[in-house]
Design a protein around this motif. Structure first.
Motif, PDB file in Angstrom:
ATOM      1  N   ILE A 139       1.033  -1.067   0.023  1.00 57.99           N
ATOM      2  CA  ILE A 139       0.106   0.115   0.100  1.00 57.99           C
ATOM      3  C   ILE A 139       0.913   1.168   0.137  1.00 57.99           C
ATOM      4  N   ASP A 141       0.110   4.347   0.402  1.00 62.37           N
ATOM      5  CA  ASP A 141      -0.388   5.316   1.465  1.00 62.37           C
ATOM      6  C   ASP A 141       0.256   5.227   2.814  1.00 62.37           C
ATOM      7  N   ALA A 144      -2.194   4.310   5.694  1.00 61.16           N
ATOM      8  CA  ALA A 144      -2.929   2.977   5.321  1.00 61.16           C
ATOM      9  C   ALA A 144      -2.020   1.826   5.689  1.00 61.16           C
ATOM     10  N   ARG A 147      -2.094   1.255   9.400  1.00 59.20           N
ATOM     11  CA  ARG A 147      -3.154   0.623  10.080  1.00 59.20           C
ATOM     12  C   ARG A 147      -3.230  -0.479   9.695  1.00 59.20           C
ATOM     13  N   ARG A 185      -8.036  -4.987   2.604  1.00 60.45           N
ATOM     14  CA  ARG A 185      -7.231  -3.992   2.075  1.00 60.45           C
ATOM     15  C   ARG A 185      -8.041  -2.609   1.965  1.00 60.45           C
ATOM     16  N   HIS A 188      -8.181  -0.431   5.062  1.00 62.87           N
ATOM     17  CA  HIS A 188      -7.075   0.173   5.515  1.00 62.87           C
ATOM     18  C   HIS A 188      -6.647   1.251   4.645  1.00 62.87           C
ATOM     19  N   LEU A 189      -7.439   1.403   3.495  1.00 66.80           N
ATOM     20  CA  LEU A 189      -7.002   2.392   2.484  1.00 66.80           C
ATOM     21  C   LEU A 189      -7.839   3.847   2.857  1.00 66.80           C
ATOM     22  N   SER A 190      -8.974   3.615   3.624  1.00 68.78           N
ATOM     23  CA  SER A 190      -9.746   4.553   3.984  1.00 68.78           C
ATOM     24  C   SER A 190      -9.528   5.516   4.987  1.00 68.78           C
TER      25      SER A 190
END
Length: 190
Positions: A139, A141, A144, A147, A185, A188-190
């Motif tokens: 990822i 980010d 993210a 997290r 996934r 964790h991207l939000s």
């Protein structure tokens, strides 16, 4: 708590004592390498052992101890003679006089083995740093990725309290990270 079985090399020239030791080691759940009454055979099998019990009968017997020491394999001496024959190099080794009960020797060897294995394990900080690196590769980010690792660590703590796992902590955490990424996934991207 049951302990993991280990491979115990036995070097003993007394057939009856060697047979008794081997039998008691197996009854304790460990594996026996040997028993050996020939020093050269024992030295050749040193890499197979995780720990060893060595008889001190002559100065030639210390060649096996040298090999074990060189390979960082814990061992104890089991002797019927005095400690005055002990070379300086081995004076810090644990020495048991005959007769000593096998469970006492095995407890010592298991403790020595566990101490060496603990030194070989990576620190938790190293493992977490590696996880962060792997998460950042999955990822882009950074928040993210952190997290994701946080979620994995929470799962690992829950598994540890449940008595899991049998694998190394590094491998266990990496497996959890990949599974968490595969399943969640988007969370964790939000």
């Amino acid at each position: 708590m049951a302990r993991e079985p280990i491979s115990v090399m036995v070097v003993e020239d007394d057939y009856f004592l060697a047979s008794k030791l081997a039998s008691e080691i197996r009854q304790g759940g460990d594996h026996v390498i040997g028993p050996f009454d020939d020093i050269h055979d024992a030295i050749n099998c040193t890499p197979l052992a995780q720990v060893a019990i060595l008889n001190i009968g002559s100065s030639d017997d210390f060649a096996v101890a040298d090999s074990l020491l060189h390979n960082e394999i814990p061992f104890v001496f089991l002797t019927g003679c005095g400690c005055e024959v002990m070379p300086r190099l081995f004076r810090d080794q644990h020495i048991y006089t005959k007769p000593t009960t096998t469970p006492i020797i095995l407890a010592d060897l298991h403790a020595q083995h566990a101490a060496i294995e603990a030194q070989r394990l990576p620190s938790i900080e190293t493992v977490v740093h590696e996880l962060l690196g792997e998460a950042r590769a999955l990822i882009r980010d950074p928040g993210a990725a952190e997290r994701l690792v946080e979620s994995v660590l929470k799962q690992a703590i829950a598994h540890t309290h449940a008595g899991l796992p049998g694998r190394s902590r590094r491998q266990h955490l990496q497996d959890l990270l990949r599974e968490e990424y595969r399943l969640h996934r988007r969370r964790h991207l939000s």
